[in-house]
Design a protein around this motif. Structure first.
Motif: not given
Length: 499
Positions: A299-301, A361-365, A371-373, A379-381
């Protein structure tokens, strides 16, 4: 007709016990509290895979349903030695030495498989889930090669047929409530019929093969902790610890790790229990165990396990608990299109829940409760850390890492960079519990001083000391067969000469 032995339960372990006792001439009655269409305990909900030690493909020939399968000449089964099996079990023991139960499991695994095959219980190579094609060869990985024809349902039906051929009987809708004891020996059970009436069933001994306590929310809370109340149950609703409680009431010793269980990531939106109303091949499809091909976030991404720590056979029974330990007791598994052909059928199951998008970006949203951000940063890391110099190879632990991350990513790392992207919501699903009873070499239930309770035997999930902090996939059914056979032989040997 009178019975010499009563077997409580009708799953794999119970049926193996009943077959073994019947083989020795005992008159066996199996009682099952579920109606006939729900019989079979957890066995019907499994994929029917059985792990056992073997030295090469020749050890498998007598076990095969179709020894002339045209794929066999180009199949590489490899070997899964007894030492490798022991090492795999030790891997999950948290520093404990191999237990006596584990030593029996390994040492008797192949002979028990051959024993089953001798009762016309045959097996098929697990091509779809346990092999990858490489250089024209079908290469098996992870030491797990065979499953019963038609999976868990087929295993149950084949073992039930073997019991009936041997002269055993099964009665459904009879729930054991208490053990009958006369002159210090267990002499049967008091059972409740579906109409609520009770009946005393007498015999010279009783074999408890009625599963663990995973289907009792109350016992999960009491024995395992509050977080386990929310777990989905992969299998039958009937494994509520009845046999365990009856034995403990007679003074049986607790044995094994009561806080441990086989716990697998499952579809977050599945029902509380497994569903026998859907086709048996689909029952495993609520599992979500291809996390090693993607990224799993809470949940914390944030990532919270090494998705590629080992073959999924060695991690899936632990990662359900890891999900239950996360905030909100859920997670999301993220994949891109590169892995679509490698994802198991459970991800294409008609009832699989997922979200899809053309960009990360849209998937995470779309990740509900996340926490989408933070998920996007994760994922980027991850993508930036993937080691492109090491080839991706799902047939081995390929060492393709995502470097410098916490937790690490040890194998099969691939960037999530190819649309469309999908994410699947998961929670923890409990398959069976690890804590249970202690039994001797004859399968007799022991007291705390290691003295046997006369006339009482046990097998299957109710036997403690077999698994601790996890297990290599497919070991559970093998354990049921090994200890079921042991209990059946032991109980038959305990009968009076007049029998």
């Amino acid at each position: 007709m009178e019975q010499d032995l009563i077997v409580v339960g009708s799953g794999n372990a119970a049926l193996c016990a009943a077959i073994a006792a019947s083989e020795k001439g005992a008159r066996v009655l199996v009682i099952e509290k579920a109606p006939e269409d729900m019989a079979g305990g957890n066995t019907k909900y499994t994929a029917g895979a059985m792990r056992f030690a073997y030295d090469g493909g020749e050890d498998l020939q007598d076990l095969l349903l179709d020894p002339k399968d045209e794929r066999l000449p180009r199949t590489d089964f490899g070997a899964y030695t007894a030492q490798k099996f022991r090492d795999d079990l030790l891997y999950f023991n948290d520093g404990r030495p191999l237990s006596p139960e584990q030593d029996k499991l390994v040492g008797r695994s192949l002979e028990t498989m051959k024993w089953l095959a001798g009762h016309d219980v045959k097996f098929e190579p697990i091509y779809a889930r346990q092999s990858f094609e490489k250089d024209g060869r079908l290469v098996f990985w992870g030491g797990l090669t065979l499953a019963a024809e038609d999976e868990g349902v087929g295993l149950f039906e084949a073992e039930r047929a073997a019991l009936l051929r041997a002269g055993g009987r099964i009665e459904y809708g009879l729930a054991a409530q208490s053990l009958l004891v006369e002159d210090g020996r267990v002499r049967g059970v008091t059972a409740r019929r579906e109409d609520g009436s009770t009946v005393d069933l007498r015999a010279q001994g009783v074999i408890l093969g009625c599963g663990g306590f995973e289907s009792s929310r109350e016992l999960r809370h009491d024995f395992m902790g509050e977080e386990w109340e929310a777990a989905r149950v992969r299998g039958t609703p009937h494994n509520t610890g009845d046999g365990l409680l009856m034995a403990l009431e007679l003074g049986a010793a607790r044995h094994g790790l009561y806080s441990g269980a086989h716990a697998t990531p499952m579809d977050r939106h599945m029902k509380e229990y497994g569903n026998l109303d859907i086709p048996h091949g689909d029952r495993k499809n609520y599992r979500k165990i291809c996390y090693f091909l993607g990224v799993m976030v809470n949940a914390e991404g944030k990532r919270f396990v090494d998705e590629g720590k080992d073959f999924r056979n060695y991690t899936y029974a632990q990662y359900g608990k890891a999900v239950l330990d996360q905030p909100g007791q859920f997670a999301w598994q993220l994949f891109d299109a590169k892995t679509e052909d490698l994802l198991y059928a459970e991800y294409r199951f008609h009832d699989a829940h997922y979200v899809q998008a053309d960009t990360i970006e849209d998937l995470c949203a779309k990740l509900e409760g996340v926490d989408a951000s933070a998920a996007l940063d994760t994922v980027r890391a991850f993508n930036a850390a993937v080691d492109d110099d090491t080839p991706f190879d799902p047939t081995i632990k390929d060492g393709r890492q995502a470097r410098g991350l916490t937790p690490p990513r040890s194998n099969w790392a691939q960037r999530l960079d190819t649309p469309p992207f999908r994410a699947y919501p998961v929670t923890g699903g409990i398959t069976f519990t690890y804590g249970g009873l202690k039994v001797d070499d004859a399968g007799a239930v022991l007291r705390p001083d290691d003295s046997p309770i006369p006339g009482l035997f046990a097998c299957g999930e109710i036997v403690g000391g077999v698994f601790f902090n996890g297990y290599p996939g497919g070991s559970g059914l093998t354990s049921g067969a090994v200890f079921g056979r042991q209990a059946g032989y032991g109980a038959a040997a305990s009968l009076s000469p007049a029998t």
